[in-house]
Design an enzyme around this catalytic site. Structure first.
Site, PDB file in Angstrom:
ATOM      1  N   ARG A   1     -13.773   1.073  -3.424  1.00 21.00           N
ATOM      2  CA  ARG A   1     -13.278   1.274  -2.063  1.00 21.00           C
ATOM      3  C   ARG A   1     -12.964   2.743  -1.788  1.00 21.00           C
ATOM      4  NH1 ARG A   1      -9.164  -3.951  -1.346  1.00 21.00           N
ATOM      5  NH2 ARG A   1     -10.718  -5.530  -1.946  1.00 21.00           N
TER       6      ARG A   1
ATOM      7  N   ASP B   1      -4.866   1.818   3.418  1.00 19.82           N
ATOM      8  CA  ASP B   1      -5.596   0.757   4.111  1.00 19.82           C
ATOM      9  C   ASP B   1      -5.460   0.946   5.620  1.00 19.82           C
ATOM     10  OD1 ASP B   1      -6.190  -0.228   1.650  1.00 19.82           O
ATOM     11  OD2 ASP B   1      -5.286  -2.203   1.936  1.00 19.82           O
TER      12      ASP B   1
ATOM     13  N   ASP C   1       0.850  -1.186   0.000  1.00 22.29           N
ATOM     14  CA  ASP C   1       0.000   0.000   0.000  1.00 22.29           C
ATOM     15  C   ASP C   1       0.894   1.247   0.000  1.00 22.29           C
ATOM     16  OD1 ASP C   1      -2.260  -1.694   0.394  1.00 22.29           O
ATOM     17  OD2 ASP C   1      -1.841  -1.708   2.545  1.00 22.29           O
TER      18      ASP C   1
ATOM     19  N   ASP D   1      -1.574  -2.414  -4.411  1.00 22.38           N
ATOM     20  CA  ASP D   1      -2.631  -2.844  -3.494  1.00 22.38           C
ATOM     21  C   ASP D   1      -3.457  -1.613  -3.124  1.00 22.38           C
ATOM     22  OD1 ASP D   1      -4.202  -4.444  -1.947  1.00 22.38           O
ATOM     23  OD2 ASP D   1      -2.732  -4.801  -0.391  1.00 22.38           O
TER      24      ASP D   1
END
Length: 401
Positions: free
Chosen positions: A280, A228, A185, A224
């Site tokens: 997302r 997150d 990430d 990714d």
């Protein structure tokens, strides 16, 4: 007159010097990171340090002592390429042939997968930068990280501001569960509390996944998440930032199981631009998440799927956000096992729309509107019509100091 004006300006500068971003702390009402003691980062440190290389940065942000770290210039992971990280046994064409779903079922395994893992381990040592507790990390004007990923893991009281992070690129995706999975990430918050992320810009840089080929019918992803927040993290505020050009963007809660996350994953997302994100924005499990005054831009021709993912036990409270571009109201929300979302004041292409009702009109089961809480820690909630201009003028790296 010009000389007098210059003297007057100099006097004002002396009396009102530019604020020291390293000493600034989160305001007492600025979202979930202000709860339970607030977030002060490394503001108590006696001295600040400026870093100009990847290795200097990694050393400066490690450990739990109070520290203020300024990033100056453009930092990257070094000159090594994907070929440099690959072990001799790894070959992508052979990997694709071996794990073609027409002849292989289940997760990749065997010598070729072991070679991929060894290659990935070589890269991981250069990519990830771990940030310890009681840290303030600030970019000076124009500062950026490329090919690096920041990790706040099992830490408390961290501030990251005014920094661009691009292209946390995984050279060695794995085929698993009918999709390509990647490992890095741009910024990951894991098992951490009291984190303030402010005026950052997170992108895929010059290597967007949108331009990658498809193998086995799926995009060959090399990135990714952008941001997150997982594994029991809690009390996070994300403000005045830009998230751009990405697929699986903001995943908040990475498992349906409540073991680590029940009562946690409390996050505030406000005054951010989310542009060209396929999905997302965020997808939420378990947490009470306040999403207000964000500007969503959906360009035509992208693989847009949804923005607000209503996951298991999630409680999203969305207020006065705007959506512009190639989007219809029924696609903004997606149900991932959750039961409710509170949504009010949303503008879609300039028109106020009840996006929960739009979702319920085309999907089953319906989502309710009672999420069981009302946010109390927040600054002014601006009218939605003002949000795009406010965010465009003030959000992202380089807007402070």
């Amino acid at each position: 007159m010009h000389a007098l004006a210059a003297l007057a300006l100099a006097a004002v500068t002396v009396l009102h010097p530019a604020p020291d971003l390293g000493r600034q702390v989160l305001a007492p009402d600025d979202g979930w990171a202000a709860a339970e003691g607030g977030t002060t980062g490394g503001s108590a440190a006696r001295h600040a340090v400026t870093v100009r290389t990847r290795d200097e940065l990694a050393a400066a942000v490690a450990g739990d002592q109070p520290k203020i770290v300024y990033v100056e210039g453009a930092l990257d992971a070094g000159s090594r390429t994907c070929a440099d990280y690959a072990v001799p046994e790894y070959d992508l064409s052979k990997y694709l042939e071996a794990f073609d779903p027409a002849r292989w079922t289940g997760p990749a395994a065997g010598p070729l997968e072991e070679a991929r893992r060894a290659s990935a381990a070589n890269q991981r040592r250069d990519v990830l930068i771990g940030i310890g507790s009681n840290t303030t990390l600030v970019g000076r004007r124009g500062a950026s990280l490329t090919g690096l990923g920041l990790v706040i893991d099992d830490a408390d009281n961290v501030i990251v501001r005014n920094l661009a992070v691009h292209d946390a690129y995984d050279c060695f995706p794995v085929w698993s569960g009918g999709d390509w999975k990647t490992d890095y990430d741009n910024l990951m918050i894991s098992g951490s509390t009291h984190v303030w992320v402010d005026h950052v810009t997170l992108t895929d840089g010059d290597r967007p996944d949108q331009a990658e080929p498809r193998y086995f019918g799926k995009r060959f992803l090399h990135h990714d998440g952008l941001l997150d927040i997982v594994r029991g993290s809690d009390l996070v505020t994300v403000s005045w930032s830009v998230f751009s050009g990405h697929d699986k963007s903001l995943l908040w809660g990475n498992t349906d199981a409540p073991d680590l996350d029940a009562g946690k994953l409390r996050v505030t997302l406000h005054h951010n631009e989310l542009a060209g994100l396929n999905q997302r924005g965020p997808r939420v499990r378990h947490g009470q998440v306040h999403v207000y005054n964000n500007s969503y831009v959906i360009p035509a021709g992208t693989d847009y799927q949804y923005s607000w993912g209503v996951g298991v036990n999630s409680a999203i409270y969305a207020q006065h956000n705007t959506f512009r571009g190639a989007v219809t109201p029924d696609r903004i929300v997606y149900g991932w096992g959750g039961t409710a979302i509170h949504e009010e004041g949303t503008l879609v292409n300039g028109r106020q729309v009840d996006v929960r009702a739009a979702y319920n009109a085309v999907k089953d089961p319906d989502l309710g509107g009672d999420v069981g809480w009302t946010p109390s820690l927040h600054g002014r909630v601006d009218p939605a019509r003002a949000v795009p201009a406010l965010v465009r003028a003030h959000a992202g790296a380089g807007r402070l100091g």
